[in-house]
Design a protein around this motif. Structure first.
Motif, PDB file in Angstrom:
ATOM      1  N   ARG A   1       3.797  -3.639   5.867  1.00  0.00           N
ATOM      2  CA  ARG A   1       3.406  -3.617   4.452  1.00  0.00           C
ATOM      3  C   ARG A   1       2.322  -2.570   4.172  1.00  0.00           C
TER       4      ARG A   1
ATOM      5  N   LEU B   1       5.085   1.119   0.875  1.00  0.00           N
ATOM      6  CA  LEU B   1       4.423   1.042  -0.435  1.00  0.00           C
ATOM      7  C   LEU B   1       5.189   1.852  -1.475  1.00  0.00           C
TER       8      LEU B   1
ATOM      9  N   ASP C   1       1.651  -3.597  -5.531  1.00  0.00           N
ATOM     10  CA  ASP C   1       1.531  -3.513  -4.075  1.00  0.00           C
ATOM     11  C   ASP C   1       1.517  -4.907  -3.451  1.00  0.00           C
TER      12      ASP C   1
END
Length: 590
Positions: free
Chosen positions: A565, A571, A581
């Motif tokens: 992540r 992203l 996000d």
């Protein structure tokens, strides 16, 4: 003339009458809704007082309030002192009536539970189950008509927001017979206020309906009525039935709900029959049935291209196909076109807005429009169980877990005997670490099937066990789940094996998936499995596939390890979907 009216106290008498009438109306408008009195009682009271004013003015002209009581006005005997005393008495009547009325109004408002401390009283919600209506001489070929007519009544009742109407998939359990010792079913039945059943006969294009309202499954009718209409007026028929039933249940239907029953258009009988067949096959579980349902719905539109209901169901059919492992690439654009057309034809049709929200949730990614359409659909029909289900997963996508769980619980309450509604709720509990509650939900789901090896429940229960550190036990459940439903091998078992070091077995599943033709489903889970192997390059390569699966946005909150992540490529994918996000799930235990 004016001086004579003043002398006879007509003006002040009128003011006193109006003051008392105003208080009476205010008190009545507070009390009558508490007892579910129909609107015409208050309207009748207002008319009565208005007519009474005319008589009161005449009475005031001929009679006067004196020290000796009410007496006929005598021109010769009226003195200044008498006029003064009468004025004083009328002033006291006006002031006293207003003071007493205000005090009564405040007291009654408090007793009735109005907004005393900023907490308005909530309307009483009555739970209703429509038992599948009996159709004379029903056979397999006519089941579509039986289920269609039952659903038509449920749809009209569902427009009343004071009613919680159980989904037909669940009420079928009540008509098929059940074990009285099944606590899951008996507990749900105890919470149902009214049961509705009846039978239908057809004579060419004439529909004859007998409807009964009961307070329990086994009780006799507390009300029943017969109806008869041409098939072309079928929607008006069920709207009339729903209005009568609401009245018999003591519900004063809100004007904004009642307006949804007005202006219902006639149907074309041959197109309507095709529409019902299309719905019937789309509600089955096999892709071959869905394809057959699509054909019927398209044929219905060919015969009646102005029917919003058929467009809405066609949109939902495309969205259903879009959730499959290998959906056609054009199903979601077709869903958008159909849902938009349904809304253009009838902006009050909840299903049209629901399908628009589902399109944007799984494909369109206009999140603001998705939320607006969810809310609009639920406002028009608060009883669409699957709409609450999809909204729960929309909320979960953004980490709004308290809202998501509550929305999913509402879907479960509306559809209590459908395993998916309960098992997937267990998955949301898993996300927030409420493992005991999650296991309870999966066990409930298993009880709804004939055998205890209900695959989805096993998948979620196995995942919970793994989260709890019981890895071997959890993996065994995932293996059993995959034997029943091979698709779960790629969703649950393969990623779990790789995540917990069972590399050889996990890679075998990955290789099997890579050998399949490329699809949104296969590339999504190939990328997830490579992520658990730590090969992020292969993950992003797989995710470059253009026609992404409906579940793809949920990589924001699920499926992949935390270290991925933080990768800039990850992203970028999230931002390209107009999503915020990745962030921790927002959940506050209640």
């Amino acid at each position: 003339m004016i001086s004579e009216l003043k002398r006879r106290h007509v003006f002040k008498s009128t003011i006193a009458y109006l003051a008392i009438s105003w208080i009476v109306i205010q008190i009545a408008s507070t009390i009558l809704p508490t007892f579910d009195a129909p609107d015409y009682i208050l309207q009748g009271l207002i008319y009565f007082l208005a007519v009474g004013l005319i008589f009161w003015i005449g009475f005031s002209w001929m009679y006067d309030l004196t020290a000796k009581g009410i007496q006929k006005t005598d021109d010769a005997e009226i003195s200044e002192e008498s006029i003064k005393l009468t004025n004083q008495r009328l002033n006291k009547v006006i002031a006293g009536s207003i003071s007493i009325g205000v005090l009564l109004l405040l007291g009654i408002s408090f007793w009735a539970g109005s907004n005393w401390n900023g907490h308005p009283a909530l309307p009483e919600i009555k739970k209703v189950a429509v038992i599948p209506l009996a159709l004379s001489a029903v056979n397999e070929e006519e089941v579509y008509f039986q289920t269609g007519m039952t659903q038509a009544l449920i749809d009209e009742l569902s427009k009343v927001d004071q009613l919680m109407v159980i989904n037909q998939r669940s009420t079928k359990v009540l008509s098929a017979g059940f074990d009285d010792n099944n606590s899951l079913i008996s507990n749900v039945i105890k919470g149902i206020d009214y049961f509705i059943d009846g039978n239908i006969t057809r004579e060419l294009n004439t529909i004859n309906v007998q409807i009964a309202l009961k307070s329990s499954l086994e009780a006799g009718p507390i009300w029943q009525k017969s109806y008869s209409k041409d098939l072309s007026e079928v929607r008006v028929l069920w709207a009339n039935v729903a209005a009568d039933l609401a009245r018999q249940m003591g519900i004063v239907v809100k004007p904004e709900d009642a307006v949804l029953w007005s202006g219902l258009r006639p149907v074309k009988p041959d197109a309507y029959e095709l529409y019902l067949k299309g719905k019937h096959y789309m509600n089955k579980s096999m892709p071959a049935d869905w394809q057959r349902g699509l054909v019927y719905l398209q044929e219905a539109l060919d015969k009646n291209p102005a029917d919003a209901y058929t467009y809405a169901w066609l949109a939902e059919a495309y969205i259903t196909l879009g959730h499959g492992p290998n959906p056609p690439p054009d199903v979601f654009p077709k869903a958008l076109a159909a849902s938009q057309r349904a809304i253009q034809l009838d902006s009050t049709l909840a299903l049209g807005w629901a399908t628009l929200s589902h399109y944007h949730t799984y494909f369109g990614k206009d999140w603001a429009m998705a939320e607006y359409a969810f809310d609009r659909a639920n406002a028009l029909n608060p009883n669409l169980a699957y709409n609450h289900f999809h909204r729960a997963w929309f909320l979960a996508l953004f980490g709004r877990m308290n809202e998501a769980i509550e929305e999913h619980k509402l879907a479960q309450e509306l559809d209590p005997f459908t395993p998916d509604q309960t098992a997937w709720l267990g998955e949301l509990y898993r996300w927030v670490g409420m493992y005991d509650e999650g296991i309870i939900q999966t066990e409930k789901a298993s009880l709804m099937e004939d055998d205890l090896n209900y695959a989805l429940g096993m998948l979620i229960r196995g995942s919970i066990f793994i989260d709890q550190g019981k890895v071997e036990e959890g993996l065994e459940l995932l293996r059993q789940s995959s034997q029943i439903n091979p698709g779960w091998k790629y969703v649950g078992l393969g990623p779990a094996l790789l995540q917990h070091g069972f590399i050889k077995e996990g890679k075998a599943i990955l290789n099997e998936l890579e050998a399949m033709p490329k699809s949104g489903f296969s590339t999504l889970f190939i990328g997830i499995m490579y992520a658990h192997l730590g090969d992020f390059d292969k993950s992003f390569e797989a995710w470059n596939y253009e026609n992404k699966h409906a579940w793809f946005p949920w990589i924001r909150v699920l499926f992949v390890p935390d270290e991925m992540r933080r990768d800039p490529r990850f992203l970028k994918i999230i931002r390209d979907m107009n999503l915020p996000d990745p962030a921790p799930l927002l959940y506050k235990p209640l």
